[in-house]
Design an enzyme around this catalytic site. Sequence first.
Site, mmCIF file in Angstrom:
data_model
loop_
_atom_site.group_PDB
_atom_site.id
_atom_site.type_symbol
_atom_site.label_atom_id
_atom_site.label_comp_id
_atom_site.label_asym_id
_atom_site.label_seq_id
_atom_site.Cartn_x
_atom_site.Cartn_y
_atom_site.Cartn_z
ATOM 1 N N GLU A 8 -24.105 5.309 -17.780
ATOM 2 C CA GLU A 8 -23.101 5.233 -16.718
ATOM 3 C C GLU A 8 -21.962 4.286 -17.090
ATOM 4 O OE1 GLU A 8 -22.918 7.172 -14.324
ATOM 5 O OE2 GLU A 8 -24.907 7.903 -13.810
ATOM 6 N N ASP B 70 -27.836 17.678 -19.278
ATOM 7 C CA ASP B 70 -26.562 18.396 -19.226
ATOM 8 C C ASP B 70 -25.544 17.934 -20.269
ATOM 9 O OD1 ASP B 70 -26.510 15.981 -17.887
ATOM 10 O OD2 ASP B 70 -25.374 16.694 -16.175
ATOM 11 N N GLU C 298 -28.327 19.289 -3.937
ATOM 12 C CA GLU C 298 -28.687 18.679 -5.217
ATOM 13 C C GLU C 298 -29.682 19.533 -5.989
ATOM 14 O OE1 GLU C 298 -28.075 15.185 -7.765
ATOM 15 O OE2 GLU C 298 -26.996 16.411 -6.323
ATOM 16 N N GLU D 92 -18.929 19.119 -10.599
ATOM 17 C CA GLU D 92 -19.239 20.099 -11.637
ATOM 18 C C GLU D 92 -18.737 21.501 -11.331
ATOM 19 O OE1 GLU D 92 -21.309 16.571 -12.612
ATOM 20 O OE2 GLU D 92 -21.322 17.692 -10.722
ATOM 21 N N THR E 30 -17.090 13.712 -20.158
ATOM 22 C CA THR E 30 -17.999 14.178 -19.114
ATOM 23 C C THR E 30 -17.719 13.510 -17.771
ATOM 24 O OG1 THR E 30 -20.341 14.694 -18.668
ATOM 25 C CG2 THR E 30 -19.825 12.468 -19.476
#
Length: 633
Positions: free
Chosen positions: A210, A355, A459, A478, A564
Amino acid sequence: MQWRSIVLGLLFLRLALSCVLWLAFGLGPSWGFNFPIKFNFNLHKIELLRDGDRTSSMTNTWSQKTYDTLDNLGKTCSKVGENSPKKSYLSFFEDGRDEYDRKYSSFPDTLKAEMKGLAKDMFYYGYDNYMKYAFPADELNPIDCQGRGPDVFNPSNININDVLGNYSLTLIDTLDTLLILGNVSEFHKAVKLVIDTVSFDKDSTVQVFEANIRILGSLISAHILLTDPHHPFGDVSLEDYDNELLHMAHDLAVRLLPAFENTGTGIPYPRVNLKKGVPPDSVNETCTAGAGSLLVEFGILSRLIGDSTFEWVARRAVRALWSLRSNETGLLGNVVNIQTGQWVSKQSGLGAGMDSFYEYLLKSYILFGEKEDYRMFSAAYESIQSHLRRGREACNEGEGDPPLYVNVNMFNGQIMNTWIDSLQAFFPGLQVLNGDVENAICLHAFYYAIWKRFGALPERYNWQLQAPDVLFYPLRPELVESTYLLYQATKNPFYLHVGMDILQSLEKNTKVKCGYATLHHVVDKSKEDRMESFFLSETCKYLYLLFDEDNPLHDSESRYIFTTEGHVVPIEPRFRERTWSHLQSSDEPCDEEPDHHHPANTSNCDRIPEERRFSLPLKSIYMRQIDHMVGLS
């Protein structure tokens, strides 16, 4: 006994009738993905998803309840009949014979300008309230109009503490968004605030992943934009700027380096204390995406400052994960022990925990031109198509269910559960970058169908039960990202309508007193008091860019790619050149023969075929970017 005879007779008649219907019309239930039932995978019936409770109980397969209710928006995934000429999937967007085309084949400029303004207002409503009520805290609580920082009283609250490091996260994460919106003065103001007020010398334990994508990536992006001699956004140079953002990025990366030390595999620890290093009670388990999605930011930093250390540790982690893939399937698992290399979770999928690993294999190749990265991505994509994809072979023709990517056991490809998660909605965008537009369109339609039903993406969604498994929606970007990339690839106005629908849903369902709030429950629309930084750095950014045709990023001479976390970085020759010699494409010598231990692999010496690199025939900014790489190689 007479009543028993009557009951038995009725049951026998019902069974006989079911058999007749099954044989005559194929109305029986399907328990697998390849049962020979013909589906019309159109977009016409997508409106019916809003009234999902009225769906007939006869429609009990995932495609009958989801894909078969997509008819009203056109023949995007229609099955082609046996005698029909074979057509490209994209040709269904050009069919002008039905109501879909009259409604979705155009998007007026006035409406586009209105949606662009709405996206811009959405960003500033969240940003201005963050600056007013929350800064210098990390996040805004949009319901209580207060700032949010790390949970210092509960260090085990990793849902909060993995992300929040007491370093003005939201301000840093939104730097390049301000510039993309054309607000140079606020961009300068924000940069000065970051330089003057932010320090990473904190007793904060954060997740390496993160901190990398949200903080390090944004600092690097903003530095590049400030110093770009081509001035794509006009002259945005800042007087007296002395590379402070780059120095801050370097400082943060150095504080993350202890995560890569003292591991048996080279795979990093998941968390690090910015002041003290790896906590003594740190776990030895990490997810594939968390450890394998550092290469873009670390690689750019190494090439900006001429120090190979950061790219080397990130690339070593990727290679280590890659070496642990299954010999039988070529798949990787979800969670690994960093000391032993044993898989803790053998689930392989496209969502949470995996991902961005796939995403960064391709994007690292685009940025750095390393053959090794594309070799791994190509092999991974082949394994995904072979073992995760379920449904008919072709997306737009044939019998059986339309395609879906499921979660499987990495060693045998068997389905492990019946849910997918919202993070998987990034994958159509990645497929666009890889040139697989037809499958991207098809998968995007599936996620958009879910959005239409709930006005958000839960989710987790159970494709067998056709119901959410986990009900919250934290304003994730996304689906918006994939919508934007598909519009850039196809220029089909349908995706502008999708973006408008998403914008209006967010405005209606998530707007609160001081910003936009996480949906606690996608059905009853109850809310949680949190606005994560990616809402401003990604969700609003992609929505704005979708409707801003004249943005400098869309100029034919511009060559950018998104990290990302949605931060823009240029595709430039300087990032495809190394000032050091020991960081080679592979630690092993170049093999002239393919790796038969992993059949999906090509030789280390193989040149990537041009048609595999640049397979998308449509003109778009992304394909122009990749086409341009030929001249950069």
